[in-house]
Structures are given as structure tokens and as C-alpha cells.
Design a protein around this motif. Structure first.
Motif, mmCIF file in Angstrom:
data_model
loop_
_atom_site.group_PDB
_atom_site.id
_atom_site.type_symbol
_atom_site.label_atom_id
_atom_site.label_comp_id
_atom_site.label_asym_id
_atom_site.label_seq_id
_atom_site.Cartn_x
_atom_site.Cartn_y
_atom_site.Cartn_z
ATOM 1 N N ALA A 231 -52.988 -1.686 60.602
ATOM 2 C CA ALA A 231 -51.875 -1.704 61.545
ATOM 3 C C ALA A 231 -50.859 -0.627 61.189
ATOM 4 O O ALA A 231 -50.300 0.028 62.079
ATOM 5 N N ARG A 232 -50.609 -0.418 59.903
ATOM 6 C CA ARG A 232 -49.679 0.642 59.485
ATOM 7 C C ARG A 232 -50.157 2.002 59.971
ATOM 8 O O ARG A 232 -49.359 2.809 60.469
ATOM 9 N N ARG A 233 -51.435 2.265 59.805
ATOM 10 C CA ARG A 233 -51.961 3.558 60.260
ATOM 11 C C ARG A 233 -51.812 3.706 61.773
ATOM 12 O O ARG A 233 -51.515 4.802 62.276
ATOM 13 N N MET A 234 -52.007 2.621 62.495
ATOM 14 C CA MET A 234 -51.861 2.666 63.952
ATOM 15 C C MET A 234 -50.402 2.870 64.343
ATOM 16 O O MET A 234 -50.098 3.649 65.261
ATOM 17 N N LEU A 235 -49.487 2.208 63.643
ATOM 18 C CA LEU A 235 -48.060 2.402 63.927
ATOM 19 C C LEU A 235 -47.650 3.833 63.606
ATOM 20 O O LEU A 235 -46.844 4.429 64.328
ATOM 21 N N ASP A 236 -48.185 4.389 62.525
ATOM 22 C CA ASP A 236 -47.903 5.783 62.175
ATOM 23 C C ASP A 236 -48.322 6.724 63.302
ATOM 24 O O ASP A 236 -47.688 7.761 63.532
ATOM 25 N N ALA A 240 -48.160 0.894 69.853
ATOM 26 C CA ALA A 240 -47.175 -0.182 69.953
ATOM 27 C C ALA A 240 -47.605 -1.353 69.072
ATOM 28 O O ALA A 240 -48.794 -1.664 68.973
ATOM 29 N N PRO A 241 -46.641 -2.040 68.417
ATOM 30 C CA PRO A 241 -47.001 -3.177 67.564
ATOM 31 C C PRO A 241 -47.821 -4.242 68.273
ATOM 32 O O PRO A 241 -48.738 -4.818 67.681
ATOM 33 N N SER A 242 -47.514 -4.509 69.541
ATOM 34 C CA SER A 242 -48.262 -5.534 70.270
ATOM 35 C C SER A 242 -49.723 -5.154 70.421
ATOM 36 O O SER A 242 -50.619 -6.005 70.361
ATOM 37 N N GLN A 253 -48.404 -10.535 68.446
ATOM 38 C CA GLN A 253 -47.463 -9.719 67.693
ATOM 39 C C GLN A 253 -46.659 -10.531 66.673
ATOM 40 O O GLN A 253 -46.435 -10.048 65.557
ATOM 41 N N PRO A 254 -46.195 -11.761 66.990
ATOM 42 C CA PRO A 254 -45.496 -12.532 65.956
ATOM 43 C C PRO A 254 -46.344 -12.756 64.703
ATOM 44 O O PRO A 254 -45.820 -12.772 63.587
ATOM 45 N N HIS A 255 -47.652 -12.931 64.906
ATOM 46 C CA HIS A 255 -48.560 -13.093 63.772
ATOM 47 C C HIS A 255 -48.567 -11.821 62.928
ATOM 48 O O HIS A 255 -48.495 -11.873 61.685
ATOM 49 N N LEU A 256 -48.651 -10.660 63.572
ATOM 50 C CA LEU A 256 -48.563 -9.385 62.864
ATOM 51 C C LEU A 256 -47.209 -9.251 62.176
ATOM 52 O O LEU A 256 -47.132 -8.857 61.008
ATOM 53 N N ASN A 257 -46.141 -9.565 62.909
ATOM 54 C CA ASN A 257 -44.790 -9.427 62.342
ATOM 55 C C ASN A 257 -44.670 -10.194 61.029
ATOM 56 O O ASN A 257 -44.105 -9.683 60.044
ATOM 57 N N ARG A 258 -45.169 -11.433 61.026
ATOM 58 C CA ARG A 258 -45.014 -12.288 59.847
ATOM 59 C C ARG A 258 -45.738 -11.687 58.638
ATOM 60 O O ARG A 258 -45.144 -11.545 57.555
ATOM 61 N N HIS A 259 -46.998 -11.324 58.813
ATOM 62 C CA HIS A 259 -47.768 -10.812 57.678
ATOM 63 C C HIS A 259 -47.332 -9.397 57.291
ATOM 64 O O HIS A 259 -47.289 -9.064 56.101
ATOM 65 N N PHE A 260 -47.019 -8.567 58.258
ATOM 66 C CA PHE A 260 -46.578 -7.202 57.985
ATOM 67 C C PHE A 260 -45.291 -7.220 57.176
ATOM 68 O O PHE A 260 -45.154 -6.499 56.175
ATOM 69 N N PRO A 267 -40.180 -5.378 59.027
ATOM 70 C CA PRO A 267 -40.967 -5.690 60.223
ATOM 71 C C PRO A 267 -41.634 -4.432 60.790
ATOM 72 O O PRO A 267 -41.165 -3.311 60.557
ATOM 73 N N PRO A 268 -42.724 -4.588 61.529
ATOM 74 C CA PRO A 268 -43.427 -3.418 62.067
ATOM 75 C C PRO A 268 -42.573 -2.554 62.979
ATOM 76 O O PRO A 268 -42.703 -1.326 62.975
ATOM 77 N N GLY A 269 -41.685 -3.171 63.773
ATOM 78 C CA GLY A 269 -40.829 -2.370 64.642
ATOM 79 C C GLY A 269 -39.896 -1.475 63.854
ATOM 80 O O GLY A 269 -39.722 -0.284 64.177
#
Length: 287
Positions: A231-236, A240-242, A253-260, A267-269
């Protein structure tokens, strides 16, 4: 600062365009805890206030002011506050390429290098780590690059080692590596442990034991860590986080937010916004 999770907490996780293959994190955490995870590159950090308790395969390191923390790639570890007031720290995340290039240029270490110790008392190196952050935030690329090389050279000279050439893997290690590759290729829809073991021709318990021995964590914990890395590579890359959440296999996305947030520290954003900024002058640095 972006990414604060509790009152009094703040964090900034960013990259400086003039220093490729290096991430920087400066933060104060009080209640935040980092679950067991690992990094593709190195961790070089120092605590300026409070105490950070770092759980490593060799035990718990109590890192206070003046301590320099060095964690090699793929070494599983945890982190949490060691005192009620938490900890403030500066962290550098150099890639393997950065560390090995500096080692080749300034030391006698050759091949794949790393650090033989996890924590050492070195107030001077601790100040240099903070200076790398300061120079990068001020847009002083010459100083940031120079000080980075000085501190890495110092640490490699005093605490560096060359990793031995890997011996042929035992059957359990080979099964663990094959399981890891399969999980990477099916990240969005991973098999159960039983199905994974059956595909590899082993038993669930044997695979679980081999995987934990090889990677320091069970397959489901490793998979969460791997999902956050992807996910980090994709955000780079601007995803979009979603969208990234679904692509890597999180339910939403909340699931990603929590673990990220738990693993990366922001947070990913907030992580993505920092990478979209162009730094002309240094922002305020909380003390």
C-alpha cells in the motif's frame, strides 16, 4: 504535525527529494504501539526525550536519550513507550542500496552489510541523526547528504558487519519461502493456512512453525505487514488510499487506515500528503 493519534502525540513521515532511497520520521508517541513488523531497508534512530521500548529477537531494548538504534532489513520488531510520557525520536530509513554504497565507499565492509548491535550509547551519532533531519527540513541538501554519510560511516565502522553467504536452506525454510511467495502473489485473496500447507505438501503446524522461525512472525501477521508495504508503494505512486486498500486485500479503507497507522506511525492520507508537498523552507519543529 500530521498523523497525531492521541492528545500530545504528533508525527511526520516524509521523504526528501534530494536524498532518494531515504525516508524520515520524527514523532512523539505516548500510547501508540507498533505491532511486530519489519522493514525492507534499515532503521537508524535516536530518542531525544523519554524512553522507547523496542522488542527484538534478542530481547527488549530500552532506548533513551543518547541511544542509537540500528535495525537490519527484515528483522521483526515491536515498539512502545517505556515511560508514561512516551518518547520523541528522529528516525532514518535508508535503503539497502544507500547503506551498502556508503559501506563500499568509506569502510572495508563488502557484500551485504548490516549492524551487529541493535542499540548503543552514542550521543554524538544521535546528534548527527537529528542534524540530518534538520538539514533536510531546511532544504540544505549538501548538509543532509554529508551528515548522513558521516553518521552511517561512524556506525558501520564501529558496529558494522558483513552478512555471511546464505547456506542451502533446509526443507522447512524452503517451505516458508514458497509460502511467502504464494502469499505475495495472492495478497488480495490469500488461502487458509490448511490450504497453503496442502499446496506445499506439508502440514499446517509444520508450516506455521517453519514460517515463524524464518520470518519471526506467523503468516497472517507477515501478510498484514506485506499489505501495508505494498500500500505504501501504491500511495507513493499516487493511488488513492481507498483504491490501495482493496488492491492489497483489506476489506475497506478504515481497515487499511488502522493497520497502516499502527505499522507506519501515521495514517495513509497524511503519509501521502507529505509526499505530495515540495519543501522550500523547513516547517516548525516541535520540541
Amino acid at each position: 504535525m500530521a498523523g497525531a493519534q492521541q492528545a500530545g502525540e504528533w508525527a511526520r513521515h516524509w521523504s526528501y527529494a534530494e536524498l532518494p532511497d531515504l525516508d524520515l520520521l520524527r514523532a512523539r508517541y505516548i500510547r501508540h504501539t507498533f505491532p511486530r513488523h519489519s522493514h525492507e531497508g534499515y532503521v537508524v534512530a535516536t530518542v531525544s526525550h523519554g524512553v522507547e521500548d523496542i522488542g527484538t529477537p534478542g530481547g527488549t531494548l530500552h532506548a533513551g536519550p543518547g541511544t542509537v538504534v540500528m535495525i537490519n532489513p527484515e528483522v521483526p520488531h515491536t515498539a512502545r513507550a517505556g515511560v508514561p510520557e512516551g518518547w520523541v525520536y528522529d528516525t532514518l530509513y535508508p535503503s539497502a542500496q544507500v547503506i551498502n554504497d556508503i559501506a563500499s565507499d568509506t569502510t572495508r565492509l563488502r557484500g551485504s552489510v548490516g549492524f551487529a548491535e541493535t542499540g548503543v550509547a552514542d550521543p554524538y551519532a544521535a546528534r548527527l541523526i537529528a542534524e540530518v533531519h534538520r538539514a533536510a527540513e531546511e532544504g540544505n541538501a549538501l548538509a543532509a547528504d554529508s551528515v548522513l554519510r558521516v553518521v552511517v560511516t561512524r556506525l558501520l565502522t564501529r558496529h558494522g558487519t558483513a552478512f555471511p553467504v546464505s547456506a542451502p536452506r533446509a526443507a522447512g525454510a524452503r517451505d516458508a519461502a514458497r509460502a511467502r511467495a504464494l502469499l505475495e502473489s495472492r495478497m488480495a485473496e490469500p488461502p487458509t493456512l490448511e490450504a497453503l500447507a496442502a499446496e506445499l505438501g506439508t502440514s499446517p503446524f509444520a508450516l506455521l512453525r517453519a514460517f515463524k522461525k524464518q520470518y519471526g512472525m506467523p503468516p497472517h501477521t507477515w501478510l498484514t505487514d506485506a499489505r501495508v508495504r505494498r500500500a505504501r508503494r501504491m500511495l507513493d505512486a499516487g493511488t488513492a488510499p481507498s483504491v490501495a486498500a482493496v488492491e492489497v486485500g483489506f476489506t475497506d479503507q478504515p481497515h487499511l487506515n488502522r493497520h497502516f497507522t499502527r505499522i507506519v506511525g501515521v495514517p495513509p492520507g497524511a503519509y501521502q500528503r507529505e509526499r505530495a508537498r515540495t519543501y522550500k523552507t523547513g516547517p516548525d519543529r516541535p520540541r
